[in-house]
Design a protein around this motif. Structure first.
Motif, PDB file in Angstrom:
ATOM      1  N   MET A  72      -9.857  12.282 -17.000  1.00 30.61           N
ATOM      2  CA  MET A  72      -9.972  13.057 -18.212  1.00 30.61           C
ATOM      3  C   MET A  72      -8.926  12.995 -19.455  1.00 30.61           C
ATOM      4  SD  MET A  72      -8.548  16.595 -16.584  1.00 30.61           S
ATOM      5  CE  MET A  72      -9.095  16.485 -14.819  1.00 30.61           C
ATOM      6  N   GLY A  96      -9.674   9.596 -21.243  1.00 33.55           N
ATOM      7  CA  GLY A  96     -10.635  10.236 -20.538  1.00 33.55           C
ATOM      8  C   GLY A  96     -12.128   9.866 -20.404  1.00 33.55           C
ATOM      9  N   VAL A 115     -13.868  12.107 -19.236  1.00 29.76           N
ATOM     10  CA  VAL A 115     -14.305  13.638 -19.375  1.00 29.76           C
ATOM     11  C   VAL A 115     -13.350  13.946 -20.569  1.00 29.76           C
ATOM     12  CG1 VAL A 115     -13.931  15.827 -18.378  1.00 29.76           C
ATOM     13  CG2 VAL A 115     -14.850  13.850 -17.034  1.00 29.76           C
ATOM     14  N   ARG A 125     -13.566  21.194 -20.071  1.00 33.28           N
ATOM     15  CA  ARG A 125     -13.933  19.938 -19.688  1.00 33.28           C
ATOM     16  C   ARG A 125     -15.160  19.486 -20.132  1.00 33.28           C
ATOM     17  NH1 ARG A 125      -8.972  21.282 -17.724  1.00 33.28           N
ATOM     18  NH2 ARG A 125      -8.278  20.556 -15.492  1.00 33.28           N
TER      19      ARG A 125
END
Ligand SMILES: CO[C@H](O)c1c[n+]2c([nH]1)[C@H](O)[C@@H](O)[C@H](O)[C@H]2CO
Length: 447
Positions: free
Chosen positions: A402, A416, A418, A427
């Motif tokens: 992430m 990331g 995410v 997220r």
């Protein structure tokens, strides 16, 4: 469309680090780290960002492990924050800190994900820094004691251990170039710190063996690939110095038991040398079970007297760059991996970091990070080439799971797969997450 199949049991994963994702900087007895002090010092980190909250992963184990489970990874590389375990670096053990990592590891195992634990990913207890930090040889034994505590606590649960993340960053970037915590600018100190880190690594491996620990242990240096712009002798030498500073300076002691002569001579010219005690090199050269490799970029180098620390300058070739300004140099990945195998033999290798910075944003609930997919595809293609040429490759962990606290760049640089909204901490898996999910599910790359 070509389908490139990876070896059976190839371990796909992703990676993070404690200070970059956990937050909870002063929760449950955690002591101060050098990165708390550095990020709280005005002017050190872009936009005055700190790791105080980061991704708040300290309070979001289930949410993050659910993401990992959805991704389908076999391994997850994380790091333990030393100041959560020993707030003063040594002395009183902080049980709530230890309990956090037990919760994390138990959740990973319940999700059939192998923990890959980095013992040191830069967050040294500030209390030790105040006694000289890594420049003080006593820190070596405090590190071994901290590592032994974790070995005893997690033996049988964690079976993959990395001692030190990127000795080059901890020594040169942080204590000579001064860009990272604690921000010293002293070459002699940096070389001594690099040596002490390798000693801490070697002594920790010895302790791991003495305890008859289950599993494997290694180290994760960062490597770069720098080739000469021409076959002029001065270009060849400049490129060799740029590579040597990052690669051989740490890999030669680990695998050959000595520092590379050409770099020793170069540093002597710069007025610095390593203070080696008689037993040191034998301790450093402890056999390891695997080598973790962090690879991001490379360059062509031309000689330029007085340029940088190695009289070398990166040649602007018009290559595409990521949003952190690094060349996209996928063939360097193949070159450095085959070079490693030629130089140091058939050591099992995990790619413990590889990824791209793109400052993508969420639009209509999606993040179309196609450039990151292109970067990963190009690098996995080279990884597959390296495996086909005989490199003993065990697994690949993309950096990062992430978006997180990117050190001196703060939250301005996103690595990331995410997306993290640092206001809400929501997220959002990016398109690259879905792409990587398919690579993992089928153990193959489509090109
Ligand atoms: C030249 O890049 C280095 O190998 C390197 C890149 N990175 C790293 N080392 C660190 O291990 C990570 O904590 C960083 O977040 C990550 C991205 O910057």
């Amino acid at each position: 469309m070509q389908k490139l199949i990876f070896p059976e049991h190839f371990q796909w994963g992703t990676a993070t680090a404690s200070y970059q994702i956990e937050g909870a900087w002063n929760a449950d007895g955690r002591g101060l780290s050098i990165w708390d002090v550095f990020s709280h010092t005005p002017g050190k980190v872009k936009n005055g960002d700190t790791g105080d909250v980061a991704c708040d992963s300290y309070h979001r184990i289930d949410e993050d492990v659910a993401l990992l489970q959805k991704l389908g990874v076999k391994v997850y590389r994380f790091s333990v924050a030393w100041p959560r375990i020993y707030p003063e670096g040594t002395g009183t053990l902080n049980k709530p800190g230890l309990d956090y990592y037990h919760r994390l590891v138990d959740a990973l195992l319940a999700a059939d994900i192998e923990p890959f634990c980095t013992l040191y990913h830069w967050d040294l207890p500030q209390a030790l820094q105040e006694k000289g930090g890594w420049d003080n040889r006593e820190t070596i034994d405090h590190f071994v004691h901290y590592a032994e505590t974790l070995f005893q606590q997690f033996n049988g649960k964690i079976k993959n251990w990395i001692t030190i993340n990127e000795p080059w960053c901890v020594s040169i970037l942080s204590n000579y170039l001064g860009a990272h915590a604690p921000g010293n600018q002293d070459l002699q100190m940096a070389l001594d710190i690099g040596h002490h880190l390798l000693l801490a690594h070697g002594k920790t491996v010895q302790r791991f063996r003495q305890l008859n620990m289950e599993g494997q242990i290694g180290i994760a240096p960062n490597v770069s690939w720098n080739e000469p712009y021409s076959n002029r002798e001065e270009d060849v030498a400049a490129a060799r110095r740029m590579r040597g500073a990052c690669n051989e300076w740490f890999l030669d002691p680990l695998f050959k038991g000595s520092y590379p002569d050409f770099m020793v001579a170069w540093y002597q010219k710069m007025g610095a040398s390593v203070n080696i005690q008689p037993e040191d090199m034998a301790i450093i050269q402890q056999p390891i079970d695997f080598l973790g490799i962090n690879y991001y970029t490379g360059s062509l180098v031309t000689y330029k007297q007085g340029e940088g620390d190695y009289d070398g300058e990166d040649v602007e070739e018009g290559r595409e760059r990521t949003d952190i300004g690094w060349n996209i140099y996928p063939e360097g990945f193949y070159n450095v991996l085959t070079w490693l195998t030629e130089q140091y033999g058939d050591v099992p290798i995990y790619i413990t970091e590889n990824g791209a910075c793109y400052n993508d944003e969420v639009q209509n609930g999606k993040v179309a990070d196609t450039r990151r997919i292109a970067y990963l595809q190009k690098h996995l293609l080279q990884l597959h080439r390296a495996i086909a040429s005989g490199v003993n490759m065990k697994g690949y962990m993309t950096w990062s799971l992430m978006d997180n606290f990117e050190w001196a760049e703060g939250y301005s640089k996103r690595f990331g797969i995410v997306h993290v909204n640092f206001e809400t901490l929501v997220r959002t898996p990016k398109q690259s997450f879905e792409w990587y999910q398919q690579v993992i599910a089928h153990n193959r790359l489509e090109v």
